[in-house]
Write a protein that holds these residues in place. Structure first.
Motif, PDB file in Angstrom:
ATOM      1  N   TYR A  33      -4.590  -2.661 -17.767  1.00 57.24           N
ATOM      2  CA  TYR A  33      -3.744  -2.048 -18.778  1.00 57.24           C
ATOM      3  C   TYR A  33      -3.097  -0.775 -18.265  1.00 57.24           C
ATOM      4  CZ  TYR A  33      -6.027  -5.553 -21.593  1.00 57.24           C
ATOM      5  OH  TYR A  33      -6.493  -6.761 -22.067  1.00 57.24           O
ATOM      6  N   THR A  34      -2.994  -0.689 -16.926  1.00 53.88           N
ATOM      7  CA  THR A  34      -2.158   0.340 -16.324  1.00 53.88           C
ATOM      8  C   THR A  34      -0.704  -0.083 -16.496  1.00 53.88           C
ATOM      9  OG1 THR A  34      -2.254  -0.760 -14.172  1.00 53.88           O
ATOM     10  CG2 THR A  34      -3.926   0.941 -14.617  1.00 53.88           C
ATOM     11  N   ILE A  35       0.206   0.837 -16.288  1.00 54.02           N
ATOM     12  CA  ILE A  35       1.621   0.500 -16.465  1.00 54.02           C
ATOM     13  C   ILE A  35       2.133  -0.331 -15.299  1.00 54.02           C
ATOM     14  CG2 ILE A  35       3.956   1.434 -16.714  1.00 54.02           C
ATOM     15  CD1 ILE A  35       2.652   3.884 -18.059  1.00 54.02           C
ATOM     16  N   ASN A  36       1.841   0.096 -14.081  1.00 53.65           N
ATOM     17  CA  ASN A  36       2.370  -0.591 -12.912  1.00 53.65           C
ATOM     18  C   ASN A  36       1.324  -1.484 -12.258  1.00 53.65           C
ATOM     19  OD1 ASN A  36       4.900   0.667 -13.146  1.00 53.65           O
ATOM     20  ND2 ASN A  36       4.180   2.457 -12.008  1.00 53.65           N
ATOM     21  N   LEU A  37       1.775  -2.635 -11.777  1.00 55.22           N
ATOM     22  CA  LEU A  37       0.941  -3.538 -10.999  1.00 55.22           C
ATOM     23  C   LEU A  37       1.532  -3.648  -9.602  1.00 55.22           C
ATOM     24  CD1 LEU A  37       0.454  -6.482 -13.556  1.00 55.22           C
ATOM     25  CD2 LEU A  37      -1.189  -4.671 -13.016  1.00 55.22           C
ATOM     26  N   ASP A  38       0.692  -3.595  -8.586  1.00 51.25           N
ATOM     27  CA  ASP A  38       1.167  -3.734  -7.217  1.00 51.25           C
ATOM     28  C   ASP A  38       1.348  -5.211  -6.885  1.00 51.25           C
ATOM     29  OD1 ASP A  38       1.187  -1.006  -6.743  1.00 51.25           O
ATOM     30  OD2 ASP A  38      -0.893  -0.979  -6.032  1.00 51.25           O
ATOM     31  N   VAL A  39       2.563  -5.597  -6.497  1.00 54.59           N
ATOM     32  CA  VAL A  39       2.863  -6.974  -6.137  1.00 54.59           C
ATOM     33  C   VAL A  39       2.451  -7.207  -4.682  1.00 54.59           C
ATOM     34  CG1 VAL A  39       4.698  -8.688  -5.833  1.00 54.59           C
ATOM     35  CG2 VAL A  39       4.773  -7.087  -7.771  1.00 54.59           C
ATOM     36  N   LYS A  40       1.722  -8.290  -4.451  1.00 56.38           N
ATOM     37  CA  LYS A  40       1.327  -8.624  -3.092  1.00 56.38           C
ATOM     38  C   LYS A  40       2.579  -8.923  -2.263  1.00 56.38           C
ATOM     39  CE  LYS A  40      -3.357 -10.493  -3.083  1.00 56.38           C
ATOM     40  NZ  LYS A  40      -4.177 -11.671  -2.673  1.00 56.38           N
ATOM     41  N   PRO A  41       2.761  -8.296  -1.126  1.00 52.27           N
ATOM     42  CA  PRO A  41       3.947  -8.576  -0.309  1.00 52.27           C
ATOM     43  C   PRO A  41       3.849  -9.929   0.377  1.00 52.27           C
ATOM     44  CG  PRO A  41       2.476  -7.060   0.834  1.00 52.27           C
ATOM     45  CD  PRO A  41       1.893  -7.255  -0.540  1.00 52.27           C
ATOM     46  N   GLN A  97       9.796  -4.405  -6.958  1.00 50.89           N
ATOM     47  CA  GLN A  97       8.979  -4.799  -5.814  1.00 50.89           C
ATOM     48  C   GLN A  97       9.388  -6.167  -5.264  1.00 50.89           C
ATOM     49  OE1 GLN A  97       4.589  -3.745  -6.138  1.00 50.89           O
ATOM     50  NE2 GLN A  97       5.256  -3.228  -8.216  1.00 50.89           N
ATOM     51  N   LEU A  98      10.040  -6.972  -6.114  1.00 48.83           N
ATOM     52  CA  LEU A  98      10.609  -8.233  -5.647  1.00 48.83           C
ATOM     53  C   LEU A  98      11.986  -8.014  -5.030  1.00 48.83           C
ATOM     54  CD1 LEU A  98       9.676 -10.626  -8.617  1.00 48.83           C
ATOM     55  CD2 LEU A  98       8.440 -10.273  -6.477  1.00 48.83           C
ATOM     56  N   LEU A  99      12.372  -6.741  -4.909  1.00 45.17           N
ATOM     57  CA  LEU A  99      13.607  -6.289  -4.245  1.00 45.17           C
ATOM     58  C   LEU A  99      14.862  -6.486  -5.091  1.00 45.17           C
ATOM     59  CD1 LEU A  99      12.921  -7.336  -0.540  1.00 45.17           C
ATOM     60  CD2 LEU A  99      12.390  -5.195  -1.696  1.00 45.17           C
ATOM     61  N   PHE A 100      14.702  -6.577  -6.413  1.00 47.53           N
ATOM     62  CA  PHE A 100      15.853  -6.585  -7.312  1.00 47.53           C
ATOM     63  C   PHE A 100      16.170  -5.159  -7.760  1.00 47.53           C
ATOM     64  CE2 PHE A 100      14.680 -10.976  -7.578  1.00 47.53           C
ATOM     65  CZ  PHE A 100      15.844 -11.662  -7.918  1.00 47.53           C
ATOM     66  N   GLU A 101      17.447  -4.879  -7.996  1.00 47.65           N
ATOM     67  CA  GLU A 101      17.848  -3.631  -8.643  1.00 47.65           C
ATOM     68  C   GLU A 101      17.562  -3.792 -10.134  1.00 47.65           C
ATOM     69  OE1 GLU A 101      21.921  -2.865  -7.732  1.00 47.65           O
ATOM     70  OE2 GLU A 101      21.522  -2.399  -5.634  1.00 47.65           O
ATOM     71  N   TRP A 153       3.910 -14.003  -3.768  1.00 42.94           N
ATOM     72  CA  TRP A 153       4.125 -13.972  -2.316  1.00 42.94           C
ATOM     73  C   TRP A 153       4.028 -15.361  -1.703  1.00 42.94           C
ATOM     74  CZ3 TRP A 153       0.575 -15.287   1.558  1.00 42.94           C
ATOM     75  CH2 TRP A 153      -0.738 -15.536   1.142  1.00 42.94           C
ATOM     76  N   GLN A 154       3.412 -16.327  -2.435  1.00 39.00           N
ATOM     77  CA  GLN A 154       3.261 -17.660  -1.849  1.00 39.00           C
ATOM     78  C   GLN A 154       3.553 -18.810  -2.816  1.00 39.00           C
ATOM     79  OE1 GLN A 154      -1.284 -18.867  -2.861  1.00 39.00           O
ATOM     80  NE2 GLN A 154      -0.582 -18.998  -0.763  1.00 39.00           N
ATOM     81  N   LYS A 155       3.746 -18.515  -4.114  1.00 45.73           N
ATOM     82  CA  LYS A 155       3.994 -19.561  -5.093  1.00 45.73           C
ATOM     83  C   LYS A 155       5.442 -19.507  -5.575  1.00 45.73           C
ATOM     84  CE  LYS A 155      -0.382 -20.872  -5.317  1.00 45.73           C
ATOM     85  NZ  LYS A 155      -0.834 -22.213  -4.851  1.00 45.73           N
TER      86      LYS A 155
END
Length: 291
Positions: free
Chosen positions: A12-20, A64-68, A234-236
């Motif tokens: 329930y944090t605001i940001n989630l780190d996306v696996k590269p 993080q998915l590299l979209f603006e 990152w893989q799906k």
């Protein structure tokens, strides 16, 4: 990666780190191109104040998915159309391989409801925007700027119904796709690069809830999809992420015995696979291969 890796626990944090990503997965005829930097534009519309931080979570994920990524809060129906038109009707060359629109707010029967200072039920016609009309703005024949580019529309709405327009609510099996009644077969055949995901909850106000954490409130579908994208994109491919999100929803709701909150989820999909390739883009990958 261990294929048996369990889904992350709810955060329930605001940001989630996306696996590269580790390997670019957009190099075959069966996969849509997704290696530009930026990937494209992501517009996130939110009309429920309690879910403003969930919108911020998605802005971070798409970034993080590299979209603006841009959040568009509390826009009326007409303001929503105007904002979408900035992309759909521009003559400027589109820099990217895809476009994302996400709507987090109220809706019913495959329609969204724009923000209003004086909301009413049933909603006033001036506040209602059919999903069919939104995706039509970006059709291959009308929106030449995005022709032959991947387009993703995610509608995270409640499912309040209005009078005789009611449809039978219910959980759509995770394998059921192309189920949106308002998108006819010809449109789908002519727009094979468009993904439409429509998620809502049975009951009028059961689709989001307060939680004990910095994010404050989360929607049922938004929580599941955000964690699935962050952990597995990152893989799906998109279809796999959708199926995994549905499974996560099923399991969590069954554990809590909240059958009255079960979501109805519909998807219109394409023939080709869409991988987000988080953290990877063409020049970066070429450099890595030449090292």
């Amino acid at each position: 990666m261990d294929q048996t890796e369990k889904p992350w626990n709810n955060s329930y944090t605001i940001n989630l780190d996306v696996k590269p990503g580790q390997t670019l997965q957009s190099n075959t005829s069966n996969e849509l191109k997704m290696d530009a930097k930026p990937r494209g534009i992501a517009l996130i519309f939110v009309t429920v104040p309690e879910l403003a931080l969930e919108a911020e979570r998605y802005r971070s994920i798409f970034q993080q998915l590299l979209f603006e990524s841009v959040i568009c809060p509390a826009l009326t129906r007409d303001q929503t159309v105007a904002k979408l038109s900035e992309v759909a009707d521009t003559n400027t060359k589109y820099k990217g391989d895809g476009f994302i629109m996400m709507f987090i707010g109220h809706g019913y029967n495959e329609r969204i409801i724009g923000w209003s200072a004086f909301p009413q039920w049933p909603p006033a016609p001036r506040d209602v925007l059919p999903i069919r009309d939104i995706v039509a703005m970006f059709s291959e024949t009308r929106c030449r700027t995005l022709a032959q580019k991947a387009k993703l529309f995610v509608f995270n709405c409640c499912s309040e119904m209005s009078g005789t327009e009611c449809v039978t609510p219910g959980f759509v099996n995770s394998q059921s796709i192309d189920t949106m009644a308002s998108l006819d077969t010809k449109w789908k055949n002519d727009n094979k690069l468009t993904h439409v995901i429509y998620a809502c909850a049975q009951g009028s106000k059961a689709w989001h809830k307060p939680v004990n954490g910095p994010i404050g409130h989360v929607s049922v579908f938004g929580q599941a999809l955000s964690h699935t994208i962050a952990q597995y994109s990152w893989q799906k491919n998109l279809y796999q992420l959708f199926i995994m999100s549905v499974k996560r929803l099923e399991e969590e709701l069954n554990q809590k015995d909240k059958t009255n909150c079960q979501p109805e989820i519909k998807m219109v999909t394409v023939d080709k696979k869409l991988f987000f390739n988080p953290g990877l883009f063409n020049n970066h990958t070429l450099v890595a291969l030449n090292q």
